[in-house]
Motif scaffolding. Structure first.
Motif, PDB file in Angstrom:
ATOM      1  N   GLY A 123       6.492 -13.930  -0.686  1.00  0.00           N
ATOM      2  CA  GLY A 123       7.127 -13.710   0.603  1.00  0.00           C
ATOM      3  C   GLY A 123       7.073 -12.256   1.057  1.00  0.00           C
ATOM      4  O   GLY A 123       7.802 -11.848   1.958  1.00  0.00           O
ATOM      5  N   TRP A 124       6.187 -11.457   0.441  1.00  0.00           N
ATOM      6  CA  TRP A 124       6.111 -10.028   0.737  1.00  0.00           C
ATOM      7  C   TRP A 124       5.173  -9.708   1.890  1.00  0.00           C
ATOM      8  O   TRP A 124       5.310  -8.656   2.520  1.00  0.00           O
ATOM      9  N   VAL A 125       4.205 -10.573   2.153  1.00  0.00           N
ATOM     10  CA  VAL A 125       3.285 -10.388   3.280  1.00  0.00           C
ATOM     11  C   VAL A 125       3.030 -11.751   3.913  1.00  0.00           C
ATOM     12  O   VAL A 125       3.324 -12.796   3.318  1.00  0.00           O
ATOM     13  N   GLU A 126       2.472 -11.709   5.111  1.00  0.00           N
ATOM     14  CA  GLU A 126       2.001 -12.944   5.735  1.00  0.00           C
ATOM     15  C   GLU A 126       0.697 -12.649   6.461  1.00  0.00           C
ATOM     16  O   GLU A 126       0.497 -11.565   6.988  1.00  0.00           O
ATOM     17  N   ARG A 127      -0.194 -13.650   6.396  1.00  0.00           N
ATOM     18  CA  ARG A 127      -1.474 -13.538   7.094  1.00  0.00           C
ATOM     19  C   ARG A 127      -1.412 -14.370   8.353  1.00  0.00           C
ATOM     20  O   ARG A 127      -0.817 -15.441   8.381  1.00  0.00           O
ATOM     21  N   ARG A 128      -2.077 -13.833   9.380  1.00  0.00           N
ATOM     22  CA  ARG A 128      -2.174 -14.584  10.632  1.00  0.00           C
ATOM     23  C   ARG A 128      -3.492 -14.222  11.303  1.00  0.00           C
ATOM     24  O   ARG A 128      -4.042 -13.149  11.047  1.00  0.00           O
ATOM     25  N   PRO A 129      -3.972 -15.097  12.178  1.00  0.00           N
ATOM     26  CA  PRO A 129      -5.215 -14.762  12.889  1.00  0.00           C
ATOM     27  C   PRO A 129      -5.022 -13.507  13.744  1.00  0.00           C
ATOM     28  O   PRO A 129      -3.947 -13.272  14.292  1.00  0.00           O
ATOM     29  N   ALA A 130      -6.086 -12.725  13.828  1.00  0.00           N
ATOM     30  CA  ALA A 130      -6.048 -11.517  14.658  1.00  0.00           C
ATOM     31  C   ALA A 130      -6.064 -11.921  16.125  1.00  0.00           C
ATOM     32  O   ALA A 130      -6.749 -12.855  16.520  1.00  0.00           O
ATOM     33  N   MET A 136      -7.507  -7.564   7.632  1.00  0.00           N
ATOM     34  CA  MET A 136      -7.830  -7.709   6.212  1.00  0.00           C
ATOM     35  C   MET A 136      -8.958  -6.763   5.808  1.00  0.00           C
ATOM     36  O   MET A 136      -8.901  -6.163   4.736  1.00  0.00           O
ATOM     37  N   SER A 137      -9.965  -6.608   6.633  1.00  0.00           N
ATOM     38  CA  SER A 137     -11.078  -5.711   6.295  1.00  0.00           C
ATOM     39  C   SER A 137     -10.599  -4.264   6.203  1.00  0.00           C
ATOM     40  O   SER A 137     -11.015  -3.519   5.306  1.00  0.00           O
ATOM     41  N   GLU A 138      -9.719  -3.848   7.096  1.00  0.00           N
ATOM     42  CA  GLU A 138      -9.173  -2.487   7.054  1.00  0.00           C
ATOM     43  C   GLU A 138      -8.289  -2.294   5.824  1.00  0.00           C
ATOM     44  O   GLU A 138      -8.315  -1.236   5.194  1.00  0.00           O
ATOM     45  N   LEU A 139      -7.535  -3.320   5.475  1.00  0.00           N
ATOM     46  CA  LEU A 139      -6.663  -3.248   4.308  1.00  0.00           C
ATOM     47  C   LEU A 139      -7.500  -3.157   3.028  1.00  0.00           C
ATOM     48  O   LEU A 139      -7.161  -2.407   2.112  1.00  0.00           O
ATOM     49  N   ALA A 140      -8.599  -3.888   2.972  1.00  0.00           N
ATOM     50  CA  ALA A 140      -9.485  -3.814   1.807  1.00  0.00           C
ATOM     51  C   ALA A 140     -10.028  -2.402   1.649  1.00  0.00           C
ATOM     52  O   ALA A 140     -10.010  -1.831   0.555  1.00  0.00           O
ATOM     53  N   ASP A 141     -10.487  -1.822   2.739  1.00  0.00           N
ATOM     54  CA  ASP A 141     -11.014  -0.456   2.685  1.00  0.00           C
ATOM     55  C   ASP A 141      -9.929   0.543   2.299  1.00  0.00           C
ATOM     56  O   ASP A 141     -10.146   1.409   1.449  1.00  0.00           O
ATOM     57  N   ALA A 142      -8.756   0.418   2.910  1.00  0.00           N
ATOM     58  CA  ALA A 142      -7.666   1.364   2.658  1.00  0.00           C
ATOM     59  C   ALA A 142      -7.173   1.281   1.219  1.00  0.00           C
ATOM     60  O   ALA A 142      -6.810   2.297   0.622  1.00  0.00           O
ATOM     61  N   SER A 143      -7.168   0.088   0.653  1.00  0.00           N
ATOM     62  CA  SER A 143      -6.653  -0.090  -0.707  1.00  0.00           C
ATOM     63  C   SER A 143      -7.762  -0.037  -1.761  1.00  0.00           C
ATOM     64  O   SER A 143      -7.519  -0.326  -2.930  1.00  0.00           O
ATOM     65  N   LEU A 144      -8.983   0.344  -1.325  1.00  0.00           N
ATOM     66  CA  LEU A 144     -10.120   0.488  -2.235  1.00  0.00           C
ATOM     67  C   LEU A 144     -10.384  -0.785  -3.022  1.00  0.00           C
ATOM     68  O   LEU A 144     -10.583  -0.766  -4.229  1.00  0.00           O
ATOM     69  N   ARG A 186     -11.303 -14.735  16.805  1.00  0.00           N
ATOM     70  CA  ARG A 186     -11.169 -16.021  16.112  1.00  0.00           C
ATOM     71  C   ARG A 186     -11.581 -15.950  14.649  1.00  0.00           C
ATOM     72  O   ARG A 186     -11.220 -16.808  13.858  1.00  0.00           O
ATOM     73  N   ARG A 187     -12.336 -14.918  14.258  1.00  0.00           N
ATOM     74  CA  ARG A 187     -12.770 -14.816  12.863  1.00  0.00           C
ATOM     75  C   ARG A 187     -11.897 -13.885  12.042  1.00  0.00           C
ATOM     76  O   ARG A 187     -11.858 -13.990  10.826  1.00  0.00           O
ATOM     77  N   GLY A 188     -11.228 -12.938  12.675  1.00  0.00           N
ATOM     78  CA  GLY A 188     -10.471 -11.926  11.940  1.00  0.00           C
ATOM     79  C   GLY A 188      -9.071 -12.369  11.555  1.00  0.00           C
ATOM     80  O   GLY A 188      -8.474 -13.224  12.194  1.00  0.00           O
ATOM     81  N   TRP A 189      -8.564 -11.762  10.501  1.00  0.00           N
ATOM     82  CA  TRP A 189      -7.217 -12.024  10.022  1.00  0.00           C
ATOM     83  C   TRP A 189      -6.472 -10.713   9.864  1.00  0.00           C
ATOM     84  O   TRP A 189      -7.055  -9.689   9.536  1.00  0.00           O
ATOM     85  N   VAL A 190      -5.177 -10.789  10.073  1.00  0.00           N
ATOM     86  CA  VAL A 190      -4.288  -9.643   9.939  1.00  0.00           C
ATOM     87  C   VAL A 190      -3.304  -9.948   8.823  1.00  0.00           C
ATOM     88  O   VAL A 190      -2.846 -11.080   8.673  1.00  0.00           O
ATOM     89  N   CYS A 191      -2.988  -8.925   8.039  1.00  0.00           N
ATOM     90  CA  CYS A 191      -1.967  -9.044   6.998  1.00  0.00           C
ATOM     91  C   CYS A 191      -0.796  -8.180   7.430  1.00  0.00           C
ATOM     92  O   CYS A 191      -0.967  -7.016   7.795  1.00  0.00           O
ATOM     93  N   ALA A 192       0.399  -8.758   7.402  1.00  0.00           N
ATOM     94  CA  ALA A 192       1.604  -8.047   7.834  1.00  0.00           C
ATOM     95  C   ALA A 192       2.613  -7.997   6.700  1.00  0.00           C
ATOM     96  O   ALA A 192       2.814  -8.978   5.972  1.00  0.00           O
ATOM     97  N   LEU A 193       3.261  -6.861   6.568  1.00  0.00           N
ATOM     98  CA  LEU A 193       4.328  -6.679   5.593  1.00  0.00           C
ATOM     99  C   LEU A 193       5.593  -7.325   6.135  1.00  0.00           C
ATOM    100  O   LEU A 193       5.995  -7.063   7.267  1.00  0.00           O
ATOM    101  N   THR A 194       6.232  -8.163   5.338  1.00  0.00           N
ATOM    102  CA  THR A 194       7.482  -8.802   5.751  1.00  0.00           C
ATOM    103  C   THR A 194       8.659  -7.889   5.394  1.00  0.00           C
ATOM    104  O   THR A 194       8.512  -6.921   4.640  1.00  0.00           O
ATOM    105  N   ALA A 195       9.828  -8.231   5.905  1.00  0.00           N
ATOM    106  CA  ALA A 195      11.038  -7.479   5.561  1.00  0.00           C
ATOM    107  C   ALA A 195      11.293  -7.553   4.056  1.00  0.00           C
ATOM    108  O   ALA A 195      11.666  -6.556   3.427  1.00  0.00           O
ATOM    109  N   THR A 196      11.062  -8.716   3.465  1.00  0.00           N
ATOM    110  CA  THR A 196      11.234  -8.884   2.016  1.00  0.00           C
ATOM    111  C   THR A 196      10.235  -8.017   1.260  1.00  0.00           C
ATOM    112  O   THR A 196      10.570  -7.413   0.232  1.00  0.00           O
ATOM    113  N   GLY A 197       9.011  -7.933   1.758  1.00  0.00           N
ATOM    114  CA  GLY A 197       7.997  -7.081   1.143  1.00  0.00           C
ATOM    115  C   GLY A 197       8.368  -5.612   1.224  1.00  0.00           C
ATOM    116  O   GLY A 197       8.172  -4.850   0.270  1.00  0.00           O
ATOM    117  N   TYR A 198       8.924  -5.221   2.364  1.00  0.00           N
ATOM    118  CA  TYR A 198       9.354  -3.828   2.519  1.00  0.00           C
ATOM    119  C   TYR A 198      10.488  -3.519   1.546  1.00  0.00           C
ATOM    120  O   TYR A 198      10.522  -2.436   0.950  1.00  0.00           O
TER     121      TYR A 198
END
Length: 170
Positions: free
Chosen positions: A85-92, A60-68, A96-108
């Motif tokens: 249904g375009w993305v999903e978040r899950r723990p990194a 999420m922190s990298e995505l925030a930086d990348a998307s300004l 234990r503190r970080g989160w990852v955002c992933a593009l789903t097939a529907t989002g793509y």
């Protein structure tokens, strides 16, 4: 006030032309994206950044930086993208503190459907109205402005809480 370097008439004209062009183009792109794809430009940019990332996911922190975007603004946008249904978040993994955002097939699929209209609009209102020389200058100008702001943006991000919208947020 005596030490202010006021803008000359010519500099004011340049500033206003730049501001008018950038604000008008951004608003037009956002309007086009909302009408044609049912999403604001900010959501499209998040989907693009995820589509270009390895395994179509970013912390999420990298995505925030990348998307300004501020972390707070990104969190709200990602919540809306999750509802679609375009993305999903899950723990990194392993963090234990970080989160990852992933593009789903529907989002793509949503991104792929939105891209042609966006690219056409960008081409028509930016690339088709400028000469190759002007485009080269625009690239140099954009890079110079960004580089000049980088130290101030990094300092602002370091000083502000995660939920603040900083001066470098789009």
């Amino acid at each position: 006030m005596d030490d202010v370097r006021w803008l000359s008439v010519d500099e004011q004209d340049i500033w206003r032309a730049y501001l008018s062009a950038s604000v008008t183009l951004a608003a037009h792109l956002d309007r086009q994206m909302r009408q044609d794809a049912g999403m604001p430009m900010a959501y499209y940019e998040i989907l693009v950044r995820l589509s270009e990332a390895p395994h179509r996911r970013l912390r999420m922190s990298e995505l925030a930086d990348a998307s300004l975007s501020s972390r707070s603004r990104l969190s709200h946008a990602v919540a809306a993208l999750e509802r679609n249904g375009w993305v999903e978040r899950r723990p990194a993994d392993g963090d234990r503190r970080g989160w990852v955002c992933a593009l789903t097939a529907t989002g793509y699929e949503a991104l792929a459907a939105a891209a042609p209209g966006h690219v056409t609009t960008v081409r028509e209102h930016l690339f088709d109205v400028l000469t190759p020389e002007q485009l080269a200058s625009l690239r140099e100008i954009g890079r110079a402005i960004t580089a000049g702001l980088q130290p101030a943006c990094e300092a602002a991000r370091a000083e502000e809480p995660d939920d603040a919208a900083g001066p470098c947020d789009a």
